[in-house]
Design a protein around this motif. Structure first.
Motif, PDB file in Angstrom:
ATOM      1  N   ILE A   1      41.568  49.031  15.792  1.00 57.68           N
ATOM      2  CA  ILE A   1      40.617  48.555  16.799  1.00 57.68           C
ATOM      3  C   ILE A   1      40.487  49.661  17.836  1.00 57.68           C
ATOM      4  O   ILE A   1      41.398  49.915  18.617  1.00 57.68           O
ATOM      5  N   THR A   2      39.360  50.356  17.815  1.00 59.05           N
ATOM      6  CA  THR A   2      39.157  51.534  18.651  1.00 59.05           C
ATOM      7  C   THR A   2      37.912  51.372  19.513  1.00 59.05           C
ATOM      8  O   THR A   2      37.105  50.467  19.307  1.00 59.05           O
ATOM      9  N   ALA A   3      37.760  52.262  20.464  1.00 59.42           N
ATOM     10  CA  ALA A   3      36.608  52.216  21.364  1.00 59.42           C
ATOM     11  C   ALA A   3      35.306  52.273  20.571  1.00 59.42           C
ATOM     12  O   ALA A   3      35.165  53.058  19.630  1.00 59.42           O
ATOM     13  N   GLY A   4      34.369  51.432  20.945  1.00 58.04           N
ATOM     14  CA  GLY A   4      33.061  51.417  20.308  1.00 58.04           C
ATOM     15  C   GLY A   4      32.953  50.524  19.101  1.00 58.04           C
ATOM     16  O   GLY A   4      31.870  50.333  18.557  1.00 58.04           O
ATOM     17  N   LEU A   5      34.086  49.955  18.646  1.00 56.90           N
ATOM     18  CA  LEU A   5      34.069  49.071  17.486  1.00 56.90           C
ATOM     19  C   LEU A   5      33.721  47.663  17.954  1.00 56.90           C
ATOM     20  O   LEU A   5      34.413  47.087  18.786  1.00 56.90           O
ATOM     21  N   ARG A   6      32.639  47.093  17.429  1.00 60.72           N
ATOM     22  CA  ARG A   6      32.127  45.836  17.950  1.00 60.72           C
ATOM     23  C   ARG A   6      32.048  44.771  16.863  1.00 60.72           C
ATOM     24  O   ARG A   6      31.752  45.065  15.697  1.00 60.72           O
ATOM     25  N   ALA A   7      32.292  43.544  17.243  1.00 66.04           N
ATOM     26  CA  ALA A   7      32.232  42.400  16.332  1.00 66.04           C
ATOM     27  C   ALA A   7      31.015  41.555  16.684  1.00 66.04           C
ATOM     28  O   ALA A   7      30.978  40.943  17.753  1.00 66.04           O
ATOM     29  N   PRO A   8      30.001  41.491  15.820  1.00 64.42           N
ATOM     30  CA  PRO A   8      28.835  40.671  16.139  1.00 64.42           C
ATOM     31  C   PRO A   8      29.144  39.186  15.997  1.00 64.42           C
ATOM     32  O   PRO A   8      29.894  38.767  15.116  1.00 64.42           O
ATOM     33  N   SER A   9      28.575  38.374  16.891  1.00 67.02           N
ATOM     34  CA  SER A   9      28.719  36.921  16.846  1.00 67.02           C
ATOM     35  C   SER A   9      27.538  36.315  16.101  1.00 67.02           C
ATOM     36  O   SER A   9      26.378  36.703  16.316  1.00 67.02           O
ATOM     37  N   PHE A  10      27.826  35.362  15.238  1.00 69.85           N
ATOM     38  CA  PHE A  10      26.790  34.683  14.461  1.00 69.85           C
ATOM     39  C   PHE A  10      25.914  33.828  15.375  1.00 69.85           C
ATOM     40  O   PHE A  10      26.413  33.079  16.210  1.00 69.85           O
ATOM     41  N   CYS A  11      24.598  33.957  15.203  1.00 69.43           N
ATOM     42  CA  CYS A  11      23.651  33.102  15.932  1.00 69.43           C
ATOM     43  C   CYS A  11      23.020  32.078  14.994  1.00 69.43           C
ATOM     44  O   CYS A  11      23.077  30.871  15.248  1.00 69.43           O
ATOM     45  N   THR A  12      22.411  32.570  13.898  1.00 72.87           N
ATOM     46  CA  THR A  12      21.791  31.660  12.946  1.00 72.87           C
ATOM     47  C   THR A  12      21.491  32.423  11.661  1.00 72.87           C
ATOM     48  O   THR A  12      21.483  33.656  11.643  1.00 72.87           O
ATOM     49  N   SER A  13      21.235  31.681  10.608  1.00 72.58           N
ATOM     50  CA  SER A  13      20.731  32.283   9.369  1.00 72.58           C
ATOM     51  C   SER A  13      19.269  31.882   9.202  1.00 72.58           C
ATOM     52  O   SER A  13      18.798  30.928   9.829  1.00 72.58           O
ATOM     53  N   PHE A  14      18.555  32.609   8.362  1.00 65.85           N
ATOM     54  CA  PHE A  14      17.154  32.269   8.096  1.00 65.85           C
ATOM     55  C   PHE A  14      16.840  32.533   6.634  1.00 65.85           C
ATOM     56  O   PHE A  14      17.441  33.393   5.989  1.00 65.85           O
ATOM     57  N   SER A  15      15.897  31.782   6.105  1.00 67.14           N
ATOM     58  CA  SER A  15      15.418  31.974   4.738  1.00 67.14           C
ATOM     59  C   SER A  15      14.125  31.195   4.578  1.00 67.14           C
ATOM     60  O   SER A  15      13.816  30.300   5.367  1.00 67.14           O
ATOM     61  N   GLY A  16      13.363  31.555   3.554  1.00 69.18           N
ATOM     62  CA  GLY A  16      12.110  30.865   3.281  1.00 69.18           C
ATOM     63  C   GLY A  16      10.909  31.623   3.806  1.00 69.18           C
ATOM     64  O   GLY A  16      11.026  32.702   4.389  1.00 69.18           O
ATOM     65  N   GLU A  17       9.738  31.034   3.592  1.00 68.39           N
ATOM     66  CA  GLU A  17       8.481  31.690   3.964  1.00 68.39           C
ATOM     67  C   GLU A  17       8.239  31.605   5.465  1.00 68.39           C
ATOM     68  O   GLU A  17       8.485  30.571   6.088  1.00 68.39           O
ATOM     69  N   SER A  18       7.761  32.693   6.026  1.00 67.10           N
ATOM     70  CA  SER A  18       7.456  32.736   7.449  1.00 67.10           C
ATOM     71  C   SER A  18       6.278  31.836   7.791  1.00 67.10           C
ATOM     72  O   SER A  18       5.405  31.559   6.957  1.00 67.10           O
ATOM     73  N   SER A  19       6.237  31.403   9.037  1.00 67.48           N
ATOM     74  CA  SER A  19       5.122  30.605   9.528  1.00 67.48           C
ATOM     75  C   SER A  19       3.962  31.472  10.005  1.00 67.48           C
ATOM     76  O   SER A  19       2.897  30.952  10.342  1.00 67.48           O
ATOM     77  N   GLN A  20       4.151  32.791  10.040  1.00 63.73           N
ATOM     78  CA  GLN A  20       3.132  33.702  10.549  1.00 63.73           C
ATOM     79  C   GLN A  20       2.968  34.890   9.604  1.00 63.73           C
ATOM     80  O   GLN A  20       3.933  35.321   8.960  1.00 63.73           O
ATOM     81  N   ALA A  21       1.761  35.400   9.546  1.00 65.96           N
ATOM     82  CA  ALA A  21       1.487  36.576   8.716  1.00 65.96           C
ATOM     83  C   ALA A  21       2.061  37.829   9.360  1.00 65.96           C
ATOM     84  O   ALA A  21       1.962  38.025  10.578  1.00 65.96           O
TER      85      ALA A  21
END
Length: 314
Positions: A18-38
């Motif tokens: 574990i060194t300087a600059g090493l970051r752990a991203p936190s989960f927000c959400t997942s996504f899948s499927g067709e977009s609602s916008q072009a």
């Protein structure tokens, strides 16, 4: 090693640093499927003010094929205040498409100093993570040989290391796909490669021997028993080799390519080639062959959404 915290179990696996600059991203959400916008993909999710948003794609390529064909490819991500993101798209043929993609939205919490826990400059403060459900940990680590395709041993985001300049490795959201790039024909020729594979998912860490950190709610948010999902860089992959310093590269489709072959446009997804610790993008699975009637259908496009590189500590 650089200054920081070194944990070595002497179990044959790399030491965890574990060194300087090493970051752990936190989960927000997942996504899948067709977009609602072009030509864009909005994803709604609460974000922490001041955090840095990243998108980790599991399938950033959408191929449309009906009377004609085109491919929508992920570009960049734009933050929508603290309520979500919008992922951009481009197409190789100029059509306006509604992308059908999948992936994860994550965020890096602001790097600040607290009065509890172990502090490593500019790295994630695990005691400030408010909920275990926001964490991803290493759910599987091992060596596999893939001959053509293989399903993941456990569900999650795959990263790997291998050494073979003649194969391209991709991921369709479910399976690892390997194709032989020394073959120049139109067929979908499978390849074979041995991969050091690590997979991350939302499995909460558990306390035990070594270092354990808890948040204000008493939940374990860091444990050396179950290694956290951390990364040390992002790269924009191209057709030229880039050295990644012995790290693990995200396994993902990296673009789309159409090559002319015998009067046909040979449409393929693209994947990752890894050789000597360097990576590049190259054609992978065949999607279709389209008779061109004399028209040059050549196209070649890589995703511009950065992909993650993990340190060699899994």
């Amino acid at each position: 090693m650089p200054e920081g915290i070194l944990i070595d179990y002497n179990d044959g696996r790399p030491a965890m640093a574990i060194t300087a600059g090493l970051r752990a991203p936190s989960f927000c959400t997942s996504f899948s499927g067709e977009s609602s916008q072009a030509m864009k993909y909005p994803v709604n999710t609460p974000l922490v003010p001041g955090s840095q948003v990243i998108v980790v794609p599991t399938n950033p390529i959408y191929i449309y094929s009906f009377a004609d064909y085109d491919v929508a490819i992920m570009t960049g991500v734009t933050r929508n205040g603290n309520s979500g993101v919008v992922i951009g798209a481009e197409t190789i043929g100029g059509m306006s498409l509604f992308p059908d993609w999948s992936g994860y939205v994550m965020e890096l919490l602001p790097a600040v100093t607290y009065n509890e826990g172990l502090f490593v400059s500019d790295s994630t403060d695990f005691t400030a993570i408010s909920n275990q459900s926001a964490l991803m940990t290493c759910a599987w680590s091992g060596r596999i040989t893939v001959n053509g395709s293989a399903s993941l041993p456990v569900k999650g985001i795959p990263f790997g290391k291998w050494n073979n300049p003649n194969v391209s490795v991709g991921f369709d959201g479910t399976n690892i796909i390997v194709r032989d790039i020394s073959y120049t024909g139109r067929n979908d020729l499978e390849g074979k490669v041995t991969i050091d594979l690590v997979i991350f998912n939302q499995t909460a860490p558990v306390g035990g021997d070594g270092i354990t950190m808890t948040n204000a709610a008493g939940q374990v948010t860091f444990s050396t028993r179950k290694r956290p999902f951390v990364y040390d860089r992002q790269i924009q992959i191209t057709d030229s080799f880039q050295n990644i310093g012995g790290g693990f590269c995200q396994i993902v489709y990296t673009g789309a390519q159409v090559r002319m072959n015998g009067g046909y446009g040979n449409l393929r997804t693209k994947g990752v080639v890894m050789s000597g610790g360097s990576v590049r993008s190259a054609y992978n699975r065949v999607y279709g062959n389209y008779y061109s009637n004399g028209w040059d259908m050549t196209r070649n496009r890589n995703i511009t959404m950065p992909i993650l590189i993990l340190p060699n500590m899994y």
